[in-house]
Motif scaffolding. Structure first.
Motif, PDB file in Angstrom:
ATOM      1  N   ALA A 138       0.777  -1.193  -0.038  1.00 55.90           N
ATOM      2  CA  ALA A 138       0.490   0.412  -0.070  1.00 55.90           C
ATOM      3  C   ALA A 138       1.201   1.527   0.017  1.00 55.90           C
ATOM      4  O   ALA A 138       1.632   1.108   0.561  1.00 55.90           O
ATOM      5  N   ILE A 139       0.714   2.110  -1.368  1.00 53.77           N
ATOM      6  CA  ILE A 139       1.381   3.428  -1.112  1.00 53.77           C
ATOM      7  C   ILE A 139       0.633   4.552  -1.088  1.00 53.77           C
ATOM      8  O   ILE A 139      -0.626   4.564  -1.912  1.00 53.77           O
ATOM      9  N   THR A 140       0.702   5.732  -0.231  1.00 57.30           N
ATOM     10  CA  THR A 140       0.075   6.378   0.100  1.00 57.30           C
ATOM     11  C   THR A 140       0.368   7.626   0.040  1.00 57.30           C
ATOM     12  O   THR A 140       1.799   7.938  -0.215  1.00 57.30           O
ATOM     13  N   PRO A 200       4.099   4.975   3.717  1.00 55.75           N
ATOM     14  CA  PRO A 200       3.443   5.963   4.006  1.00 55.75           C
ATOM     15  C   PRO A 200       4.732   7.811   2.828  1.00 55.75           C
ATOM     16  O   PRO A 200       5.577   6.916   2.278  1.00 55.75           O
ATOM     17  N   SER A 201       3.433   8.373   2.671  1.00 53.34           N
ATOM     18  CA  SER A 201       4.463   9.626   2.425  1.00 53.34           C
ATOM     19  C   SER A 201       5.535   9.827   3.299  1.00 53.34           C
ATOM     20  O   SER A 201       5.365   9.887   4.408  1.00 53.34           O
ATOM     21  N   GLU A 202       6.664  10.468   1.981  1.00 57.04           N
ATOM     22  CA  GLU A 202       8.388  10.925   3.269  1.00 57.04           C
ATOM     23  C   GLU A 202       7.800  12.108   3.514  1.00 57.04           C
ATOM     24  O   GLU A 202       8.334  12.498   5.242  1.00 57.04           O
ATOM     25  N   LEU A 203       7.054  12.380   3.741  1.00 52.43           N
ATOM     26  CA  LEU A 203       6.097  13.835   3.843  1.00 52.43           C
ATOM     27  C   LEU A 203       5.376  13.838   5.549  1.00 52.43           C
ATOM     28  O   LEU A 203       5.964  14.364   6.407  1.00 52.43           O
ATOM     29  N   ASP A 261      13.371   6.152   0.418  1.00 54.51           N
ATOM     30  CA  ASP A 261      13.966   6.110  -0.645  1.00 54.51           C
ATOM     31  C   ASP A 261      12.732   6.241  -1.536  1.00 54.51           C
ATOM     32  O   ASP A 261      12.688   4.533  -2.118  1.00 54.51           O
ATOM     33  N   ALA A 262      12.070   6.497  -1.975  1.00 55.91           N
ATOM     34  CA  ALA A 262      10.211   6.638  -3.552  1.00 55.91           C
ATOM     35  C   ALA A 262      10.606   5.611  -4.057  1.00 55.91           C
ATOM     36  O   ALA A 262       9.563   4.629  -4.049  1.00 55.91           O
ATOM     37  N   PRO A 263      11.397   5.708  -5.051  1.00 60.20           N
ATOM     38  CA  PRO A 263      11.265   5.070  -6.277  1.00 60.20           C
ATOM     39  C   PRO A 263      12.144   3.928  -5.861  1.00 60.20           C
ATOM     40  O   PRO A 263      11.623   2.571  -6.581  1.00 60.20           O
ATOM     41  N   THR A 290      -2.261  -1.896  -4.034  1.00 55.79           N
ATOM     42  CA  THR A 290      -2.907  -0.494  -3.872  1.00 55.79           C
ATOM     43  C   THR A 290      -2.149   0.915  -3.805  1.00 55.79           C
ATOM     44  O   THR A 290      -1.243   1.018  -2.931  1.00 55.79           O
ATOM     45  N   PHE A 291      -2.095   2.055  -4.344  1.00 54.01           N
ATOM     46  CA  PHE A 291      -1.291   2.996  -4.777  1.00 54.01           C
ATOM     47  C   PHE A 291      -3.204   4.501  -4.720  1.00 54.01           C
ATOM     48  O   PHE A 291      -3.294   4.270  -5.713  1.00 54.01           O
ATOM     49  N   THR A 292      -2.165   5.213  -4.047  1.00 52.04           N
ATOM     50  CA  THR A 292      -3.549   6.580  -4.647  1.00 52.04           C
ATOM     51  C   THR A 292      -2.491   7.449  -4.729  1.00 52.04           C
ATOM     52  O   THR A 292      -1.245   7.516  -3.612  1.00 52.04           O
ATOM     53  N   GLY A 293      -2.551   7.940  -5.287  1.00 48.79           N
ATOM     54  CA  GLY A 293      -1.225   9.511  -6.125  1.00 48.79           C
ATOM     55  C   GLY A 293      -1.439  10.426  -7.352  1.00 48.79           C
ATOM     56  O   GLY A 293      -2.230  10.301  -7.730  1.00 48.79           O
ATOM     57  N   ALA A 352       1.281  10.223 -12.847  1.00 47.90           N
ATOM     58  CA  ALA A 352       2.795   9.834 -13.773  1.00 47.90           C
ATOM     59  C   ALA A 352       3.365   8.154 -12.469  1.00 47.90           C
ATOM     60  O   ALA A 352       3.751   7.402 -13.020  1.00 47.90           O
ATOM     61  N   VAL A 353       3.173   8.478 -11.565  1.00 43.88           N
ATOM     62  CA  VAL A 353       3.957   7.043 -10.414  1.00 43.88           C
ATOM     63  C   VAL A 353       2.835   6.243 -10.303  1.00 43.88           C
ATOM     64  O   VAL A 353       3.334   4.752 -10.591  1.00 43.88           O
ATOM     65  N   GLY A 354       1.694   6.643 -10.417  1.00 43.83           N
ATOM     66  CA  GLY A 354       0.639   5.129 -10.753  1.00 43.83           C
ATOM     67  C   GLY A 354       1.387   4.369 -12.038  1.00 43.83           C
ATOM     68  O   GLY A 354       1.058   3.208 -12.285  1.00 43.83           O
ATOM     69  N   CYS A 411       2.544  22.798  -5.079  1.00 40.02           N
ATOM     70  CA  CYS A 411       1.506  23.739  -5.982  1.00 40.02           C
ATOM     71  C   CYS A 411       1.311  23.129  -7.923  1.00 40.02           C
ATOM     72  O   CYS A 411       2.066  24.428  -8.487  1.00 40.02           O
ATOM     73  N   TYR A 412       0.269  22.200  -8.207  1.00 38.16           N
ATOM     74  CA  TYR A 412      -0.064  22.183  -9.394  1.00 38.16           C
ATOM     75  C   TYR A 412      -1.099  21.080  -8.900  1.00 38.16           C
ATOM     76  O   TYR A 412      -1.880  20.861  -7.622  1.00 38.16           O
ATOM     77  N   GLU A 413      -1.822  20.542 -10.223  1.00 36.27           N
ATOM     78  CA  GLU A 413      -2.825  20.222  -9.957  1.00 36.27           C
ATOM     79  C   GLU A 413      -3.439  21.059  -9.018  1.00 36.27           C
ATOM     80  O   GLU A 413      -3.956  21.696  -9.057  1.00 36.27           O
TER      81      GLU A 413
HETATM   82  P1  ADP Z   1       1.031  13.587  -4.642  1.00 33.66           P
HETATM   83  O1  ADP Z   1       1.678  14.225  -5.750  1.00 33.66           O
HETATM   84  O2  ADP Z   1       0.468  13.145  -3.716  1.00 33.66           O
HETATM   85  O3  ADP Z   1       2.628  13.622  -3.988  1.00 33.66           O
HETATM   86  P2  ADP Z   1       2.834  10.850  -5.724  1.00 33.66           P
HETATM   87  O4  ADP Z   1       2.423  10.026  -6.854  1.00 33.66           O
HETATM   88  O5  ADP Z   1       4.180  11.988  -6.206  1.00 33.66           O
HETATM   89  O6  ADP Z   1       1.860  11.853  -5.162  1.00 33.66           O
HETATM   90  O7  ADP Z   1       3.083  10.124  -4.515  1.00 33.66           O
HETATM   91  C1  ADP Z   1       2.118   9.710  -3.509  1.00 33.66           C
HETATM   92  C2  ADP Z   1       2.908   7.955  -2.931  1.00 33.66           C
HETATM   93  O8  ADP Z   1       3.523   7.824  -4.010  1.00 33.66           O
HETATM   94  C3  ADP Z   1       4.048   8.719  -1.553  1.00 33.66           C
HETATM   95  O9  ADP Z   1       3.679   7.965  -0.643  1.00 33.66           O
HETATM   96  C4  ADP Z   1       5.424   9.127  -2.279  1.00 33.66           C
HETATM   97  O10 ADP Z   1       6.335   8.624  -1.299  1.00 33.66           O
HETATM   98  C5  ADP Z   1       5.574   7.594  -3.403  1.00 33.66           C
HETATM   99  N1  ADP Z   1       6.353   7.834  -4.541  1.00 33.66           N
HETATM  100  C6  ADP Z   1       6.819   8.543  -5.612  1.00 33.66           C
HETATM  101  N2  ADP Z   1       6.919   7.971  -6.374  1.00 33.66           N
HETATM  102  C7  ADP Z   1       7.440   7.204  -6.197  1.00 33.66           C
HETATM  103  C8  ADP Z   1       7.676   5.866  -6.886  1.00 33.66           C
HETATM  104  N3  ADP Z   1       8.474   6.107  -7.933  1.00 33.66           N
HETATM  105  N4  ADP Z   1       7.988   4.069  -6.752  1.00 33.66           N
HETATM  106  C9  ADP Z   1       7.230   4.450  -5.569  1.00 33.66           C
HETATM  107  N5  ADP Z   1       6.154   5.726  -4.872  1.00 33.66           N
HETATM  108  C10 ADP Z   1       6.350   6.548  -5.078  1.00 33.66           C
END
Ligand code: ADP
Length: 448
Positions: free
Chosen positions: A203-205, A232-235, A263-265, A281-284, A287-289, A428-430
């Motif tokens: 689960a990536i959130t 989770p998000s690093e933020l 390191d998300a990638p 399962t991913f929300t974000g 591009a990352v999806g 600051c986008y979308e």
């Molecule tokens: P948002 O614009 O909502 O922050 P992101 O897609 O950038 O959306 O980030 C959503 C989640 O995806 C975050 O947890 C982020 O760390 C993670 N993420 C970003 N890049 C990648 C990646 N290449 N692979 C897996 N997860 C990633």
């Protein structure tokens, strides 16, 4: 359809206002002001240290990843800071994990799967316990969300209710994972569908709903007996860590939930490449999806993606203006303008456009005034509704508010106001961009 364009907000001439318009403005703003005055308290004083100390003593400020039963550092010892976007202060450092740590987390989830997959009915009671614990710690988790994410406390506590509701819902569903009996085409056959847990899920959130996005993904996974690696998000990792701490307290066995961040990638690639992870399962962002979908294809995982966000707000002449104006502002500035369904353009039919603009100006002015009062009388204010977003609007729509440069200066000189820049501009986008774009629409008949 012809679209008469007003990008940003342009001031309609006062002389052309009808007296009925004035009455409506007064009526709507009266209701708006009473609504805000009734929503006590208007501000709460929170400092990073006091909230962090309170959460630490409650055992809810976890600063390490979770692999199996162990709260762990990154294998290579790397860390990264997590900031309070309101002040720019570092709340705490967390491990900057990578692919090796992710492998460990996957192994832990994989090993726990046989235990978890037989838990279906007890899972329900564990989930109910987890729900109760979340609700019992609502205030603390809400403060944690505000601390690391920056949304107003009232909204943060709302997110706890919202997030916990997924646990409650799927706890009930856990008891009723019925199969199907499908009529066969041949008389000597019987077709039964049995539902079974799929295995380890990843689960990536994102950062805008640090609790609810996790419970919405992990709740159903646990209900049907899957184990999970959560990233989770690093933020905003602290809310996720607190949520899994409560899961452990509720009795969910170690290894069932694992948390990695850093390191998300690298983490994403490790999750996608591993054949033991059966679902992502991913929300974000889109591009990352796309990357995750491509990665999942290599190991043929199931995929659930919630991507991007596009939310036009359309107001026709026969709209109830009271509802439309409040709804527009609420939608635009919810979570400081940072939800994926925050209105990113507002289309108003010609006949209503002028009064609609006036109402928006007026209510924003009231909010700005309210905001100034808060600045004068409160230290380290946690904003309610859209005071902070409003500043962003002023900064980005210079025409009607020529004093925006002054506001910008304020933002720069005092760290307390850094919230405005961090909270508003870090993404600051979308739809996260809090620029109010108002277009006026001609009626469909005129456009023919
Ligand atoms: P948002 O614009 O909502 O922050 P992101 O897609 O950038 O959306 O980030 C959503 C989640 O995806 C975050 O947890 C982020 O760390 C993670 N993420 C970003 N890049 C990648 C990646 N290449 N692979 C897996 N997860 C990633």
């Amino acid at each position: 359809m012809r679209v008469a364009v007003a990008v940003g907000v342009s001031t309609p001439p006062v002389a052309t206002m009808r007296s009925s318009c004035t009455r409506r403005i007064v009526a709507v703003s009266y209701r708006f002001v009473s609504m805000h005055m009734a929503a006590a308290p208007l501000s709460r004083t929170l400092s990073t240290e006091s909230v962090a100390a309170r959460l630490t003593s409650a055992g809810l400020l976890r600063t390490k990843g979770l692999i199996g039963a162990n709260w762990t550092d990154a294998r290579d010892g790397k860390t990264m800071p997590v900031y309070n976007p309101s002040t720019g202060e570092v709340i705490a450092d967390v491990p900057f994990m990578g692919s090796k740590d992710t492998e460990d987390a996957i192994s832990s989830a994989y090993d726990a799967f046989p235990v978890c997959s037989y838990l279906t009915i007890p899972a329900s009671s564990l989930l109910i316990l987890r729900y109760d614990l979340l609700m019992a710690n609502k205030e603390e988790i809400g403060q944690l969300i505000t601390l690391e994410q920056g949304k107003p406390l009232k909204e943060a506590i709302g997110e706890v209710n919202y997030g916990a509701s997924f646990i409650e819902y799927f706890a009930e569903e856990a008891k009723r994972i019925y199969g199907d009996i499908i009529p066969p085409t041949l008389n000597d056959r019987r077709i039964l569908v049995l539902k079974q847990p799929i295995g380890v899920i990843a689960a990536i959130t994102p950062w805008n709903f640090p609790l609810a996005m996790i419970t919405r993904k992990v709740g159903p996974a646990l209900a049907c007996g899957c184990t999970a690696v959560i990233k989770p998000s690093e933020l905003t990792p602290f809310t996720a860590l607190a949520a899994v701490e409560l899961a452990l307290q509720a009795g969910i066995p170690p290894g069932v939930l694992n948390v990695v961040m850093g390191d998300a990638p690298a983490i994403g690639d490790a999750l996608m490449a591993n054949t033991r992870v059966r679902k992502i399962t991913f929300t974000g962002s889109t591009a990352v999806g796309k990357k995750l979908m491509a990665g999942a294809a290599g190991t043929v995982k199931k995929v659930s993606l919630e991507l991007g966000g596009n939310a036009p707000c359309i107001i026709f002449d026969d709209a109830d203006l009271d509802v439309a104006v409040k709804g527009t502002l609420g939608s635009k500035f919810r979570n400081s303008g940072q939800t994926c369904v925050c209105a990113n353009r507002i289309l108003v039919q010609d006949g209503t456009a002028r009064i609609f603009l006036w109402l928006i100006y007026w209510l924003l002015f009231l909010s700005f005034f309210n905001y100034l009062l808060l600045l004068l009388f409160c230290s380290n204010v946690v904003y309610l509704f859209f005071q902070a977003s409003m500043i962003n609007l002023l900064l980005l729509s210079p025409k009607p508010f020529r004093f925006c440069k002054l506001v910008m200066a304020l933002v720069k000189v005092h760290p307390r106001y850094a919230f405005i820049t961090c909270g508003m501009f870090r993404k600051c986008y979308e739809s996260a961009m809090s620029v109010l774009l108002i277009f006026s629409l001609c009626s469909p008949a005129e456009s023919c």
